[in-house]
Design an enzyme around this catalytic site. Structure first.
Site, PDB file in Angstrom:
ATOM      1  N   HIS A   1      11.176  16.378  80.405  1.00  0.00           N
ATOM      2  CA  HIS A   1      10.959  15.561  79.223  1.00  0.00           C
ATOM      3  C   HIS A   1      11.057  14.102  79.626  1.00  0.00           C
ATOM      4  O   HIS A   1      11.877  13.752  80.476  1.00  0.00           O
ATOM      5  CB  HIS A   1      12.016  15.871  78.145  1.00  0.00           C
ATOM      6  CG  HIS A   1      11.608  15.364  76.805  1.00  0.00           C
ATOM      7  ND1 HIS A   1      11.842  14.074  76.411  1.00  0.00           N
ATOM      8  CD2 HIS A   1      10.942  15.975  75.796  1.00  0.00           C
ATOM      9  CE1 HIS A   1      11.344  13.910  75.198  1.00  0.00           C
ATOM     10  NE2 HIS A   1      10.782  15.024  74.802  1.00  0.00           N
TER      11      HIS A   1
ATOM     12  N   ASP B   1       9.963  23.362  73.610  1.00  0.00           N
ATOM     13  CA  ASP B   1       8.837  24.290  73.603  1.00  0.00           C
ATOM     14  C   ASP B   1       9.036  25.509  74.491  1.00  0.00           C
ATOM     15  O   ASP B   1       8.230  26.429  74.480  1.00  0.00           O
ATOM     16  CB  ASP B   1       7.555  23.561  74.024  1.00  0.00           C
ATOM     17  CG  ASP B   1       7.090  22.631  72.930  1.00  0.00           C
ATOM     18  OD1 ASP B   1       7.335  22.966  71.759  1.00  0.00           O
ATOM     19  OD2 ASP B   1       6.522  21.578  73.241  1.00  0.00           O
TER      20      ASP B   1
HETATM   21  N1  CMC Z   1       7.154  21.262  86.565  1.00  0.00           N
HETATM   22  C1  CMC Z   1       7.219  20.799  87.834  1.00  0.00           C
HETATM   23  N2  CMC Z   1       7.442  19.505  88.157  1.00  0.00           N
HETATM   24  C2  CMC Z   1       7.626  18.645  87.151  1.00  0.00           C
HETATM   25  C3  CMC Z   1       7.582  19.044  85.795  1.00  0.00           C
HETATM   26  C4  CMC Z   1       7.343  20.413  85.524  1.00  0.00           C
HETATM   27  N3  CMC Z   1       7.278  20.844  84.268  1.00  0.00           N
HETATM   28  N4  CMC Z   1       7.780  17.975  84.997  1.00  0.00           N
HETATM   29  C5  CMC Z   1       7.950  16.928  85.823  1.00  0.00           C
HETATM   30  N5  CMC Z   1       7.860  17.329  87.133  1.00  0.00           N
HETATM   31  C6  CMC Z   1       8.055  16.496  88.317  1.00  0.00           C
HETATM   32  C7  CMC Z   1       6.840  15.617  88.598  1.00  0.00           C
HETATM   33  O1  CMC Z   1       5.914  16.257  89.430  1.00  0.00           O
HETATM   34  C8  CMC Z   1       7.479  14.429  89.219  1.00  0.00           C
HETATM   35  O2  CMC Z   1       7.800  14.760  90.570  1.00  0.00           O
HETATM   36  P1  CMC Z   1       7.737  13.642  91.745  1.00  0.00           P
HETATM   37  O3  CMC Z   1       8.765  12.622  91.348  1.00  0.00           O
HETATM   38  O4  CMC Z   1       8.063  14.368  92.988  1.00  0.00           O
HETATM   39  O5  CMC Z   1       6.335  13.090  91.719  1.00  0.00           O
HETATM   40  C9  CMC Z   1       8.813  14.272  88.476  1.00  0.00           C
HETATM   41  O6  CMC Z   1       9.132  15.587  88.054  1.00  0.00           O
HETATM   42  C10 CMC Z   1       8.760  13.345  87.264  1.00  0.00           C
HETATM   43  O7  CMC Z   1       7.691  13.795  86.408  1.00  0.00           O
HETATM   44  P2  CMC Z   1       6.801  12.840  85.527  1.00  0.00           P
HETATM   45  O8  CMC Z   1       5.513  13.524  85.251  1.00  0.00           O
HETATM   46  O9  CMC Z   1       6.753  11.466  86.163  1.00  0.00           O
HETATM   47  O10 CMC Z   1       7.691  12.741  84.222  1.00  0.00           O
HETATM   48  P3  CMC Z   1       7.182  12.228  82.827  1.00  0.00           P
HETATM   49  O11 CMC Z   1       8.369  11.697  82.124  1.00  0.00           O
HETATM   50  O12 CMC Z   1       6.004  11.335  82.988  1.00  0.00           O
HETATM   51  O13 CMC Z   1       6.646  13.580  82.141  1.00  0.00           O
HETATM   52  C11 CMC Z   1       6.520  15.576  80.894  1.00  0.00           C
HETATM   53  C12 CMC Z   1       7.328  14.294  81.165  1.00  0.00           C
HETATM   54  C13 CMC Z   1       7.140  16.290  79.671  1.00  0.00           C
HETATM   55  C14 CMC Z   1       5.074  15.205  80.560  1.00  0.00           C
HETATM   56  C15 CMC Z   1       6.576  16.481  82.148  1.00  0.00           C
HETATM   57  O14 CMC Z   1       7.906  16.816  82.439  1.00  0.00           O
HETATM   58  C16 CMC Z   1       5.719  17.761  82.006  1.00  0.00           C
HETATM   59  O15 CMC Z   1       4.526  17.714  82.312  1.00  0.00           O
HETATM   60  N6  CMC Z   1       6.335  18.904  81.547  1.00  0.00           N
HETATM   61  C17 CMC Z   1       5.570  20.118  81.268  1.00  0.00           C
HETATM   62  C18 CMC Z   1       4.879  19.999  79.920  1.00  0.00           C
HETATM   63  C19 CMC Z   1       5.845  20.157  78.762  1.00  0.00           C
HETATM   64  O16 CMC Z   1       6.669  21.059  78.724  1.00  0.00           O
HETATM   65  N7  CMC Z   1       5.702  19.253  77.744  1.00  0.00           N
HETATM   66  C20 CMC Z   1       6.471  19.341  76.503  1.00  0.00           C
HETATM   67  C21 CMC Z   1       7.382  18.170  76.309  1.00  0.00           C
HETATM   68  S1  CMC Z   1       8.580  18.478  75.000  1.00  0.00           S
HETATM   69  C22 CMC Z   1       7.633  18.584  73.564  1.00  0.00           C
HETATM   70  C23 CMC Z   1       7.131  17.271  73.113  1.00  0.00           C
HETATM   71  O17 CMC Z   1       7.933  16.437  72.695  1.00  0.00           O
HETATM   72  O18 CMC Z   1       5.900  17.086  73.139  1.00  0.00           O
END
Ligand code: CMC
Length: 428
Positions: A307, A364
């Site tokens: 998140h 989720d």
């Molecule tokens: N699985 C594997 N790796 C992950 C995941 C995941 N679900 N989420 C983040 N990472 C890794 C990412 O690859 C990155 O690694 P590195 O630093 O080595 O490059 C690191 O963790 C940070 O990730 P980020 O994408 O920079 O983090 P963010 O804050 O931009 O993204 C997120 C947050 C929710 C979009 C992301 O965690 C994600 O894609 N999760 C899966 C989708 C999901 O479950 N979304 C629902 C969110 S809760 C409901 C809502 O409020 O909408």
């Protein structure tokens, strides 16, 4: 004396006011920085940028705290109803008994949807995604409520549009579901409360009496409450920015629905179940899928994990995990996908990759399992998220209007080509 931050660029120093919120979070106000220095700030994805001052929802990602108007989410999920929480978010206070009655009554007077709206349903392919339908249909409501397009609406008219949106959303969502099955739609019944009426319109058949199961009503209330607001997320920010151009409330909410559709936002609840199903079909080897999620050459992400703000745990996930166990037990459902989810969570929570990056299950991860147990098909999950999030979007829109916020218009750092002379097509 209030705190001042100083920014030094070359030999010049700029004083920037520090703003403190009621929960003591601090921000540096850079709104005059460009005028004073010629510089802007750059923060792609707004990871570190506050877009507004808001009194609706507080969340502390480090401590896993979520409160609506100061009330902890745990108390609201336990004791309140969705419609009471909607009132709280939109009007700022818990309603008195009479206020709640009036609110429910007004909503019940507007649940009918113009019959001509049914022609839109006829136009959608029967398997088209419910979120695309919902976004179009909510946008289309502006055509049936032309008063909403007038500039400078009175608070009374604004309130009427809010009531209409909440009322018609549940009817439209139930109709989308009925259409996907090729079944006759049901009309609202004013004798029911909001959530019961929604379940009635969704699940009742013309052929038999609908039996209300209090376990299902309570689970649905809880899920909708947990999703009702989440401060300046992708869809709420979209609603505020679209509304800031003075676009009508239906257009603003429709834009929010489109933003929610994406699998990195609300679409994750559908993606989680699809992922769990895939893992099940693949033999249930969770280690293999965890390895895929960690592999930088593989685009697979563990859906329902991570998140932007919560870096410790998602308080909604804690509540929902417990609710999931209770509801499945009460309904007597034995879902293998739930055991895969639990295994996946256990492995991921101990894995260095997930621990280091502070990736925890989000709301989720478990919500889809409950929706499934209640009888909803997978592609309806994000629509249910939207139904829950509606009061939050409305509250965000209303606050933005009441604060008379200016049109949202970010700046950029241009990195494209500089001066070039046009060349004739024959010379390229
Ligand atoms: N699985 C594997 N790796 C992950 C995941 C995941 N679900 N989420 C983040 N990472 C890794 C990412 O690859 C990155 O690694 P590195 O630093 O080595 O490059 C690191 O963790 C940070 O990730 P980020 O994408 O920079 O983090 P963010 O804050 O931009 O993204 C997120 C947050 C929710 C979009 C992301 O965690 C994600 O894609 N999760 C899966 C989708 C999901 O479950 N979304 C629902 C969110 S809760 C409901 C809502 O409020 O909408």
């Amino acid at each position: 004396m209030s705190e001042i931050a100083q920014l030094k660029i070359g030999d010049k120093t700029y004083d920037l006011p520090v703003i403190e919120g009621t929960e003591h979070e601090k921000a540096i106000d850079i709104s005059k920085l460009r005028d004073q220095s010629g510089y802007i700030t750059l923060d792609i994805g707004y990871k570190n940028t506050g877009a507004t001052k808001s009194a609706i929802t507080f969340l502390d990602g480090e401590q896993g705290i979520l409160k609506y108007r100061g009330y902890p989410i745990e108390q609201l999920a336990e004791k309140s109803s969705f419609i009471e929480v909607a009132y709280l978010l939109i009007y700022g206070e818990l309603p008195t008994e009479q206020q709640l009655k009036d609110f429910q009554y007004q909503i019940s007077r507007h649940t009918l949807v113009h019959e001509d709206m049914k022609k839109f349903f006829d136009g959608f392919p029967s398997k088209s995604h419910p979120m695309g339908q919902l976004s179009s249909l909510i946008g289309a409501l502006a055509a049936f409520n032309p008063e909403s397009l007038e500039p400078g609406l009175s608070p009374e008219i604004i309130n009427l549009e809010i009531i209409k949106l909440i009322a018609k959303m549940s009817t439209i969502v139930s109709w989308i579901y009925k259409k996907s099955l090729g079944q006759k739609v049901n009309y609202p019944q004013n004798k029911y409360d909001y959530v019961t009426n929604f379940l009635y319109m969704t699940f009742s058949q013309v052929t038999e009496e609908y039996e209300i199961d209090p376990v299902v009503v309570s689970a649905m209330n809880k899920l909708l409450i947990l999703h009702a607001d989440h401060e300046q997320n992708c869809s709420a920010s979209t609603v505020r920015i679209v509304g800031s151009s003075d676009a009508n409330i239906y257009a603003s909410i429709s834009a929010g629905i489109s933003a929610l559709w994406g699998p990195l936002h609300g679409g994750a609840n559908q993606a989680v179940i699809e992922m769990l199903e895939k893992i099940k079909a693949d033999g249930g080897d969770t280690d293999k899928w965890i390895a895929k999620a960690k592999d930088k050459n593989d685009s697979f992400r563990l859906m329902g994990f991570g998140h932007r703000v919560y870096k410790n745990f998602d308080p909604r996930a804690k509540i929902i995990k417990k609710a999931c166990d209770d509801i499945l037990e009460k309904l007597g459902v034995n879902d293998e996908v739930l055991s895969i989810a639990k295994r996946l969570e256990e492995v991921a929570l101990q894995d260095e990759y997930f621990v280091q990056r502070k990736l925890y299950p989000n709301v989720d991860f478990y919500s889809g399992i409950i929706y499934r147990a209640l009888g909803f098909p997978t592609d309806m999950f994000t629509v249910l998220f939207a139904l829950g999030r509606l009061p939050g979007w409305i509250a965000q829109w209303k606050e933005m209007k009441e604060n008379k916020e200016p049109i949202g218009r970010p700046r950029q750092v241009y990195v494209g080509a500089t001066n070039r002379d046009y060349t004739d097509i024959n010379n390229r």
